[in-house]
Design an enzyme around this catalytic site. Structure first.
Site, PDB file in Angstrom:
ATOM      1  N   THR A   1     -32.975  -7.410   0.967  1.00  0.00           N
ATOM      2  CA  THR A   1     -33.675  -6.411   1.778  1.00  0.00           C
ATOM      3  C   THR A   1     -32.735  -5.616   2.684  1.00  0.00           C
ATOM      4  OG1 THR A   1     -34.012  -8.093   3.455  1.00  0.00           O
ATOM      5  CG2 THR A   1     -35.798  -7.785   1.874  1.00  0.00           C
ATOM      6  N   GLY A   2     -31.495  -6.044   2.817  1.00  0.00           N
ATOM      7  CA  GLY A   2     -30.546  -5.366   3.699  1.00  0.00           C
ATOM      8  C   GLY A   2     -30.794  -5.636   5.184  1.00  0.00           C
TER       9      GLY A   2
ATOM     10  N   THR B   1     -13.835 -20.522   1.192  1.00  0.00           N
ATOM     11  CA  THR B   1     -13.074 -19.813   2.229  1.00  0.00           C
ATOM     12  C   THR B   1     -13.015 -18.299   1.977  1.00  0.00           C
ATOM     13  OG1 THR B   1     -11.053 -20.224   0.980  1.00  0.00           O
ATOM     14  CG2 THR B   1     -11.592 -21.818   2.712  1.00  0.00           C
ATOM     15  N   GLY B   2     -13.879 -17.828   1.092  1.00  0.00           N
ATOM     16  CA  GLY B   2     -13.907 -16.392   0.790  1.00  0.00           C
ATOM     17  C   GLY B   2     -14.858 -16.143  -0.359  1.00  0.00           C
TER      18      GLY B   2
ATOM     19  N   GLN C   1     -33.297 -19.613  -2.270  1.00  0.00           N
ATOM     20  CA  GLN C   1     -33.693 -19.809  -0.864  1.00  0.00           C
ATOM     21  C   GLN C   1     -33.121 -21.149  -0.355  1.00  0.00           C
ATOM     22  OE1 GLN C   1     -36.724 -18.913  -3.048  1.00  0.00           O
ATOM     23  NE2 GLN C   1     -35.846 -16.890  -2.812  1.00  0.00           N
TER      24      GLN C   1
ATOM     25  N   LYS D   1     -18.245 -20.223   3.758  1.00  0.00           N
ATOM     26  CA  LYS D   1     -17.909 -19.243   4.791  1.00  0.00           C
ATOM     27  C   LYS D   1     -17.193 -19.857   6.006  1.00  0.00           C
ATOM     28  CE  LYS D   1     -20.509 -15.366   4.645  1.00  0.00           C
ATOM     29  NZ  LYS D   1     -21.622 -14.419   4.681  1.00  0.00           N
TER      30      LYS D   1
ATOM     31  N   LYS E   1     -25.022 -19.920  -2.466  1.00  0.00           N
ATOM     32  CA  LYS E   1     -25.224 -20.738  -3.672  1.00  0.00           C
ATOM     33  C   LYS E   1     -24.708 -20.031  -4.925  1.00  0.00           C
ATOM     34  CE  LYS E   1     -29.644 -20.843  -2.694  1.00  0.00           C
ATOM     35  NZ  LYS E   1     -29.676 -20.316  -1.348  1.00  0.00           N
ATOM     36  N   GLY E   2     -24.933 -18.708  -4.985  1.00  0.00           N
ATOM     37  CA  GLY E   2     -24.558 -17.946  -6.178  1.00  0.00           C
ATOM     38  C   GLY E   2     -23.092 -18.132  -6.512  1.00  0.00           C
TER      39      GLY E   2
ATOM     40  N   ASP F   1     -29.432 -18.056   1.722  1.00  0.00           N
ATOM     41  CA  ASP F   1     -28.208 -17.278   1.914  1.00  0.00           C
ATOM     42  C   ASP F   1     -26.996 -18.144   2.197  1.00  0.00           C
ATOM     43  OD1 ASP F   1     -29.833 -14.967   1.710  1.00  0.00           O
ATOM     44  OD2 ASP F   1     -30.362 -15.182   3.821  1.00  0.00           O
ATOM     45  N   GLU F   2     -26.969 -19.363   1.686  1.00  0.00           N
ATOM     46  CA  GLU F   2     -25.845 -20.270   1.971  1.00  0.00           C
ATOM     47  C   GLU F   2     -24.634 -19.970   1.107  1.00  0.00           C
ATOM     48  OE1 GLU F   2     -28.829 -21.365   0.963  1.00  0.00           O
ATOM     49  OE2 GLU F   2     -29.726 -22.606   2.535  1.00  0.00           O
TER      50      GLU F   2
ATOM     51  N   GLY G   1     -31.305 -13.360  -3.515  1.00  0.00           N
ATOM     52  CA  GLY G   1     -30.207 -12.407  -3.686  1.00  0.00           C
ATOM     53  C   GLY G   1     -28.917 -13.196  -3.747  1.00  0.00           C
ATOM     54  N   HIS G   2     -28.388 -13.371  -4.943  1.00  0.00           N
ATOM     55  CA  HIS G   2     -27.164 -14.162  -5.103  1.00  0.00           C
ATOM     56  C   HIS G   2     -25.979 -13.229  -5.347  1.00  0.00           C
ATOM     57  CE1 HIS G   2     -29.771 -17.898  -6.197  1.00  0.00           C
ATOM     58  NE2 HIS G   2     -29.819 -17.571  -4.925  1.00  0.00           N
ATOM     59  N   THR G   3     -25.070 -13.220  -4.383  1.00  0.00           N
ATOM     60  CA  THR G   3     -23.937 -12.291  -4.444  1.00  0.00           C
ATOM     61  C   THR G   3     -22.737 -12.970  -5.082  1.00  0.00           C
ATOM     62  OG1 THR G   3     -24.756 -11.303  -2.413  1.00  0.00           O
ATOM     63  CG2 THR G   3     -22.498 -10.757  -3.023  1.00  0.00           C
TER      64      THR G   3
END
Ligand code: IMP
Length: 430
Positions: free
Chosen positions: A302-303, A415-416, A225, A332, A17-18, A14-15, A41-43
């Site tokens: 998974t939320g 930064t966003g 991951q 972030k 990466k996406g 969750d760093e 999960g890549h946002t």
């Protein structure tokens, strides 16, 4: 000349990466996933539109980019089809640009059942998996009984393998986990149907990669991951079941060590973890809640709420060493805006001084106590800043200190969520 850049998570996943893969794909013609499955999960946020990808490489949002799912990825046909439909609904073409290795092991319904049943049985000692069947699917691969994509096109082989695997899994499900048995005909039909739909997208991804390299195209390898979830080097047993570190990108594609150019390690400006397991800098107080709220820290697969804490340099240095990281990307940063002070964990108090990497090996007997260095925070916004010089001076001091401690340059700062909300000091393709 072709250049291969590897993007790897340097924490527990969750760093972000996406977003970085999507950004750097501007310079790449081929993007490859090489491990994990739809547990990722890549946002991605492009012009205000959010897309969450689990299996398809994040390069898919850029037209003309070829996306490969390498042999190291475990594939759920259902999840893949869902994702293709979701992208098609957004008018993003997938079929012509995606190739999936015929060697990928499949995730089958019994893997998901066993994953969930095991977690239930472990109770308080559970791993906190995503429940997508990842661990059991990799077990079958290592156990040399996996059903692979190529098997979908040889019905007699498929049928025999499925029967034999179902014998084994139904015995386990019924007698050990006290669950219901699964039906052969339904799964068999679904596999044949799924295979038909996927057929035009199946290929020799290794050959495609080497052909692309021969043609001078730039390649981007997209890790899923994070390093501390690596099956060999992570906080075992609270890990995922693949090699999330540098070795995985070779075994999971067929590339060799000479092909690797730059290794970019991605780390948040703080730390998060989803699921169980050691997390030395975790903050179970108001500060942790504040990080979670500001960073919208909920798992995109998974939320589940993510656990939050200060940046852990001991863990980050280890991740950089494991992977041979040559360039760091901090994401972030804006989440820390408004904190009066920010802390960095620079050591562990009860650590054996000769072994700075001991946590993760003895986590079950010794709680790791972080030693913090405190820096002044900043009241100005970093949110959306696109140039290093425009960052508040305390934010720059924070980043400089991290660079000094890890001894690797911070080349990218995010930064966003938007593509544009990024400071690129050195582009890994330049
Ligand atoms: P599994 O990969 O579903 O077997 O889960 C094993 C561990 O890895 C759990 O702690 C999960 O929360 C974690 N995990 C798996 N995928 C991700 C991810 O993409 N981001 C963060 N954690 C993950």
């Amino acid at each position: 000349m072709s250049k291969t850049v590897v993007i790897l998570g340097a924490q527990w996943g969750d760093e972000g990466k996406g977003k970085i893969v999507d950004l750097l794909t501007e310079n790449a013609e081929v993007v490859v996933r090489f491990q994990g499955g739809n547990n990722a999960g890549h946002t991605l946020v492009v012009e205000g539109e959010k897309t969450i990808l689990h299996l398809i490489p994040s390069g898919i949002l850029r037209k003309d980019v070829v996306c490969l799912i390498g042999n190291g990825v475990v594939v759920s046909l259902e999840a893949l089809q869902e994702e293709i439909s979701l992208l098609n609904a957004k008018s993003i073409s997938v079929e012509e640009r995606l190739k999936v290795s015929f060697s990928c092991p499949l995730i089958l319904p019994y893997h998901i059942e066993v994953d969930i049943a095991r977690e239930e049985r472990l109770g308080k000692k559970k791993i906190g998996t995503t429940g997508k069947g990842i661990g059991p699917a990799y077990e079958d691969k290592i156990g040399r009984r996996a059903i692979r994509i190529a098997d979908l096109y040889q019905p007699p082989v498929l049928s025999e393998k499925l029967r034999s695997n179902l014998d084994y899994y139904n015995f386990l499900l019924v007698n050990y986990f006290k669950k219901s048995a699964l039906d052969f005909p339904q799964i068999y039909e679904q596999l044949l149907e799924g295979g038909d739909r996927l057929k035009s997208m199946v290929g020799d991804t290794e050959q495609i990669l080497f052909d692309a390299i021969g043609e001078g195209k730039n390649i981007l390898l997209e890790g899923a991951q994070g390093s501390l979830l690596d099956i060999d080097h992570g906080t075992y047993p609270f890990v995922t079941s693949s090699n999330t570190t540098i070795g995985g990108c070779l075994s999971g594609t067929g590339l060799n060590a000479q092909n690797i150019g730059t290794v970019v390690g991605i780390s948040k400006a703080y730390c998060t973890r989803v699921g169980e397991g050691p997390f030395p800098t975790e903050l179970q107080d108001e500060t942790g809640q504040r990080l979670a709220a500001a960073g919208h820290e909920f798992g995109s697969t998974t939320g589940r709420p993510r656990r939050c804490g200060w940046l852990d340099i001991v863990a980050l240095r280890r991740a950089c060493r494991l992977n041979g990281v040559t360039s760091l990307c901090l994401t972030k940063l804006d989440v820390l805006d408004g904190f009066e002070e920010v802390k960095i964990c620079v050591d562990y108090k009860n650590n054996n001084s000769n072994n700075r990497l001991a946590f993760g090996q003895k986590h079950d007997t010794v709680a790791t106590v972080p030693v913090y260095e405190t820096l002044s925070g900043w009241t100005e916004k970093t949110s959306g800043v696109e140039e290093w010089e425009l960052l508040p001076s305390n934010a720059r001091l924070y980043l400089e200190r991290i660079k000094e401690l890890v001894e690797i340059p911070i080349d990218i700062v995010s930064t966003g969520a938007e593509r544009s909300e990024t400071i690129v000091r050195v582009n890994p393709y330049s």
